[in-house]
Design a protein around this motif. Structure first.
Motif, PDB file in Angstrom:
ATOM      1  N   CYS A  24      27.601  51.734  29.146  1.00 50.27           N
ATOM      2  CA  CYS A  24      26.505  50.877  29.048  1.00 50.27           C
ATOM      3  C   CYS A  24      26.831  49.327  28.916  1.00 50.27           C
ATOM      4  N   VAL A  25      27.994  48.939  28.174  1.00 50.27           N
ATOM      5  CA  VAL A  25      28.416  47.471  28.511  1.00 50.27           C
ATOM      6  C   VAL A  25      28.985  47.101  29.810  1.00 50.27           C
ATOM      7  N   VAL A  26      29.526  47.973  30.448  1.00 47.98           N
ATOM      8  CA  VAL A  26      30.079  47.730  31.760  1.00 47.98           C
ATOM      9  C   VAL A  26      28.963  47.616  32.583  1.00 47.98           C
ATOM     10  N   VAL A  27      27.867  48.257  32.646  1.00 51.26           N
ATOM     11  CA  VAL A  27      26.708  48.327  33.454  1.00 51.26           C
ATOM     12  C   VAL A  27      26.019  47.002  33.500  1.00 51.26           C
ATOM     13  N   LEU A  28      25.781  46.640  31.882  1.00 48.35           N
ATOM     14  CA  LEU A  28      25.208  45.517  31.619  1.00 48.35           C
ATOM     15  C   LEU A  28      25.878  44.178  32.164  1.00 48.35           C
ATOM     16  N   PHE A  29      27.347  44.090  32.154  1.00 49.77           N
ATOM     17  CA  PHE A  29      27.894  42.875  32.595  1.00 49.77           C
ATOM     18  C   PHE A  29      27.829  42.909  33.977  1.00 49.77           C
ATOM     19  N   GLY A  30      27.739  44.119  34.858  1.00 48.49           N
ATOM     20  CA  GLY A  30      27.851  44.404  36.063  1.00 48.49           C
ATOM     21  C   GLY A  30      26.475  44.049  36.802  1.00 48.49           C
ATOM     22  N   VAL A  31      25.314  44.358  36.150  1.00 53.23           N
ATOM     23  CA  VAL A  31      24.202  43.672  36.512  1.00 53.23           C
ATOM     24  C   VAL A  31      23.990  42.354  36.435  1.00 53.23           C
ATOM     25  N   ILE A  32      24.468  41.752  35.253  1.00 53.01           N
ATOM     26  CA  ILE A  32      24.551  40.224  34.984  1.00 53.01           C
ATOM     27  C   ILE A  32      25.236  39.709  36.288  1.00 53.01           C
ATOM     28  N   ALA A  33      26.612  40.139  36.777  1.00 54.71           N
ATOM     29  CA  ALA A  33      27.468  39.690  37.884  1.00 54.71           C
ATOM     30  C   ALA A  33      26.493  39.889  39.124  1.00 54.71           C
ATOM     31  N   PHE A  34      25.910  40.947  39.124  1.00 52.19           N
ATOM     32  CA  PHE A  34      25.092  41.422  40.628  1.00 52.19           C
ATOM     33  C   PHE A  34      23.822  40.220  40.660  1.00 52.19           C
ATOM     34  N   MET A  35      23.284  39.820  39.428  1.00 58.25           N
ATOM     35  CA  MET A  35      22.244  38.878  39.488  1.00 58.25           C
ATOM     36  C   MET A  35      22.812  37.387  39.953  1.00 58.25           C
ATOM     37  N   LEU A  36      23.950  37.153  39.648  1.00 54.83           N
ATOM     38  CA  LEU A  36      24.751  35.949  39.973  1.00 54.83           C
ATOM     39  C   LEU A  36      25.400  35.960  41.151  1.00 54.83           C
ATOM     40  N   LYS A  37      24.770  36.376  42.294  1.00 55.34           N
ATOM     41  CA  LYS A  37      25.502  36.713  43.456  1.00 55.34           C
ATOM     42  C   LYS A  37      26.113  35.292  43.918  1.00 55.34           C
ATOM     43  N   GLU A  38      25.465  34.121  44.061  1.00 59.20           N
ATOM     44  CA  GLU A  38      25.810  33.024  44.353  1.00 59.20           C
ATOM     45  C   GLU A  38      27.216  32.797  43.779  1.00 59.20           C
ATOM     46  N   GLU A  39      27.236  32.640  42.458  1.00 59.00           N
ATOM     47  CA  GLU A  39      28.357  32.367  41.535  1.00 59.00           C
ATOM     48  C   GLU A  39      29.580  33.212  41.678  1.00 59.00           C
ATOM     49  N   LEU A  40      29.137  34.499  41.794  1.00 59.32           N
ATOM     50  CA  LEU A  40      30.095  35.564  42.133  1.00 59.32           C
ATOM     51  C   LEU A  40      31.068  35.430  43.649  1.00 59.32           C
ATOM     52  N   PHE A  41      30.193  35.170  44.510  1.00 56.21           N
ATOM     53  CA  PHE A  41      30.791  35.190  45.734  1.00 56.21           C
ATOM     54  C   PHE A  41      31.436  33.904  45.952  1.00 56.21           C
ATOM     55  N   ALA A  42      31.000  32.818  45.237  1.00 55.61           N
ATOM     56  CA  ALA A  42      31.416  31.493  45.602  1.00 55.61           C
ATOM     57  C   ALA A  42      33.308  31.578  44.806  1.00 55.61           C
ATOM     58  N   VAL A  43      33.319  32.408  43.665  1.00 53.07           N
ATOM     59  CA  VAL A  43      34.675  32.766  43.288  1.00 53.07           C
ATOM     60  C   VAL A  43      35.306  33.603  44.406  1.00 53.07           C
ATOM     61  N   VAL A  44      34.945  34.606  44.832  1.00 54.81           N
ATOM     62  CA  VAL A  44      35.513  35.572  45.522  1.00 54.81           C
ATOM     63  C   VAL A  44      35.980  34.991  47.066  1.00 54.81           C
ATOM     64  N   LEU A  45      34.953  34.282  47.424  1.00 51.84           N
ATOM     65  CA  LEU A  45      35.241  33.747  48.850  1.00 51.84           C
ATOM     66  C   LEU A  45      36.048  32.396  49.073  1.00 51.84           C
ATOM     67  N   ALA A  46      36.438  31.972  47.935  1.00 43.04           N
ATOM     68  CA  ALA A  46      36.815  30.371  47.930  1.00 43.04           C
ATOM     69  C   ALA A  46      38.280  30.363  48.557  1.00 43.04           C
ATOM     70  N   PRO A  47      38.988  31.487  48.376  1.00 43.34           N
ATOM     71  CA  PRO A  47      40.391  31.455  49.020  1.00 43.34           C
ATOM     72  C   PRO A  47      40.388  31.299  50.617  1.00 43.34           C
ATOM     73  N   ARG A  48      39.373  31.698  51.074  1.00 41.22           N
ATOM     74  CA  ARG A  48      39.294  31.608  52.481  1.00 41.22           C
ATOM     75  C   ARG A  48      39.082  30.418  53.308  1.00 41.22           C
ATOM     76  N   SER A  49      38.886  29.283  52.302  1.00 40.12           N
ATOM     77  CA  SER A  49      38.977  28.002  53.055  1.00 40.12           C
ATOM     78  C   SER A  49      39.994  26.932  52.493  1.00 40.12           C
ATOM     79  N   SER A  50      40.452  26.050  53.281  1.00 41.16           N
ATOM     80  CA  SER A  50      41.660  25.190  52.793  1.00 41.16           C
ATOM     81  C   SER A  50      40.855  24.051  51.675  1.00 41.16           C
ATOM     82  N   ASP A  51      39.695  24.228  51.156  1.00 39.79           N
ATOM     83  CA  ASP A  51      39.344  23.567  50.085  1.00 39.79           C
ATOM     84  C   ASP A  51      39.692  24.002  48.807  1.00 39.79           C
TER      85      ASP A  51
END
Length: 254
Positions: A24-51
């Protein structure tokens, strides 16, 4: 009144309740991460750019990898999987707490204290390995493989799935590799290895470390190989000292 000892089925009920709470706790945090899509993939995709901070520190030339999607449901499934992984990572302290609470009644006081140290050290080292991959190993791998071309006429067409799978897979591998001091400490405590033996086979260990580093970073870049191999070698040297200290403490208690 003295409570009666739990039966096997009682233990199963306790374990089932703990697993349900953890899920239940994993699903709860997963749902929160799913809702924060922009922030989540800003972190995941950051290494693809020289910035990205690692490239800035190394003074890397400007570049940016273009990722593409090739499946109808691919982006949504990757979003769900990445959010679930983020939920599992953020919920991991609670998972460890629940597991320890389940097994601690069967441990002696000294075993309980030792288990806390082992679990805590293993958790910290896994996080350090994950961060080392995100900030060092994965960016260097992405920079080399993502921009490598056998000919200017052949353009790289990288998929989002390939990028995310590589990031998650390498994070898991590096997290496991960084458990080396903890594993060596346990083996030293059980008398399976000692500091003298590890020092004697240091050259063999260096060869094994280079092989592991080459597997983790499938590049021909010597600098990247050295960057990955160096922390693993330092972990090996740290493991020798941990085994030595563990042996000294055991002798002092005898």
């Amino acid at each position: 009144m003295k409570s009666e000892p739990l039966t096997f089925w009682d233990h199963l009920d306790v374990l089932r309740s703990a697993l349900i709470r953890m899920a239940c706790v994993v699903v709860l945090f997963g749902v929160i991460a799913f809702m924060l899509k922009e922030e989540l993939f800003a972190v995941v995709l950051a290494p693809r750019s020289s910035d990205f901070v690692t490239y800035q520190l190394l003074g890397t030339d400007a570049f940016s990898l273009h990722l593409m999607n090739t499946g109808l449901t691919e982006q949504f499934m990757i979003h769900m999987r990445t959010a679930l992984y983020a939920g599992l990572l953020t919920a991991s302290p609670y998972i460890l707490y629940e597991l320890f609470r389940f097994i601690s009644p069967g441990l002696y006081e000294n075993e309980r204290r030792y288990a806390v140290w082992i679990v805590g050290a293993a958790y910290v080292m896994f996080l350090v390995g994950t961060l080392a991959n995100y900030f060092v190993v994965f960016p260097l791998t992405v920079r080399f493989l993502g921009t490598y071309q056998v000919s200017p006429d052949v353009a790289n067409m990288l998929t989002l799935q390939s990028y995310v799978d590589t990031l998650l897979g390498m994070s898991l591998v590096m997290g496991v590799v960084f458990e080396l001091p903890v594993v060596c400490g346990l083996m030293g405590r059980m008398g399976l290895i000692n500091a003298g033996m590890m020092s004697q086979y240091r050259r063999h260990a260096i060869v094994a470390i280079l092989i592991v580093a080459a597997i983790i970073t499938p590049t021909t870049d010597v600098f990247t190989l050295f960057v990955v191999a160096l922390p693993i070698y330092l972990l090996y040297e740290l493991s020798i000292q941990i085994v030595k200290i563990t042996k000294q403490k055991q002798q002092a208690l005898c």
